[in-house]
Design an enzyme around this catalytic site. Sequence first.
Site, PDB file in Angstrom:
ATOM      1  N   SER A  27       0.807  -1.219   0.000  1.00  0.00           N
ATOM      2  CA  SER A  27       0.000   0.000   0.000  1.00  0.00           C
ATOM      3  C   SER A  27       0.843   1.273   0.000  1.00  0.00           C
ATOM      4  CB  SER A  27      -0.940  -0.006   1.216  1.00  0.00           C
ATOM      5  OG  SER A  27      -0.209  -0.173   2.418  1.00  0.00           O
ATOM      6  N   THR A  28       2.031   1.232   0.583  1.00  0.00           N
ATOM      7  CA  THR A  28       2.891   2.416   0.578  1.00  0.00           C
ATOM      8  C   THR A  28       3.602   2.555  -0.761  1.00  0.00           C
ATOM      9  OG1 THR A  28       3.225   2.071   2.953  1.00  0.00           O
ATOM     10  CG2 THR A  28       4.644   3.683   1.892  1.00  0.00           C
ATOM     11  N   ASP A  80      10.796  -0.438  -1.538  1.00  0.00           N
ATOM     12  CA  ASP A  80       9.815  -1.422  -1.090  1.00  0.00           C
ATOM     13  C   ASP A  80       9.272  -1.016   0.268  1.00  0.00           C
ATOM     14  OD1 ASP A  80       8.271  -3.700  -1.149  1.00  0.00           O
ATOM     15  OD2 ASP A  80       9.938  -5.104  -1.337  1.00  0.00           O
ATOM     16  N   GLU A 102      10.368 -10.388  -3.613  1.00  0.00           N
ATOM     17  CA  GLU A 102      10.980  -9.199  -3.011  1.00  0.00           C
ATOM     18  C   GLU A 102      12.416  -9.477  -2.573  1.00  0.00           C
ATOM     19  OE1 GLU A 102       7.053  -6.898  -1.197  1.00  0.00           O
ATOM     20  OE2 GLU A 102       8.112  -8.355   0.045  1.00  0.00           O
TER      21      GLU A 102
END
Length: 224
Positions: A27-28, A80, A102
């Site tokens: 979401s960020t 990230d 990731e």
Amino acid sequence: MNEKQMAGEKAADFIEEGMTIGLGTGSTVYFMLQKLGERVKEGLQIKGVSTSDSTTKLAESLNIPLISINEIDQIDLTIDGADEVDAELNGIKGGGGALLYEKVVASISSKIIWIVDSAKRVESLGTFPLPVEVLPFGSHQVFRLFEKEGLQPSFRKKEDAYFITDSGHYVIDLKMESIKHPEKTASWLDGITGVVEHGLFLNMADLLIVGEAGGPTIIHRKKL
């Protein structure tokens, strides 16, 4: 502007012409991608390496050019999010289920920036359940091992079915409350057959951008 948006937009300022950028998930990161999309529209030339199907779809909708990780040797900068970050900039990631991709992207990144809201900063890792990505084959044996160790495991579910990662694996979340020795825990998990990856990201982030009421705070990892 909320804290996530503040951190995400600030991180986009670190992206420079000609860079290959690791695009995180969450979401960020959404706000960082929105800002990056604006800069690309204005003429910024970059290439992005996505860490998830959801990030790929968003990046494509914003006309951010993407390249396969198999076509490159190195990523200049990865941006990230994180689910928890301690004072040493060690973190727990994987709340969105993208921990494997990731970590692969992080492993070939020259610089890593994490972007979080203020609630993600903690004194000790472990309040957020630790995600462990496992092979479906033999997953219940791994689950029972975690039970035996008192780690309160639970299979992550989505609509009453097993949550499936982009790479086709299950996720077991461990409710450890406090991880006193993250390095030992990471090493132990790395040695379990059937564990594909875990959400402990240690000694990886170079920079943390925290969205706070008074504006974004930038914290550098202390070099040993």
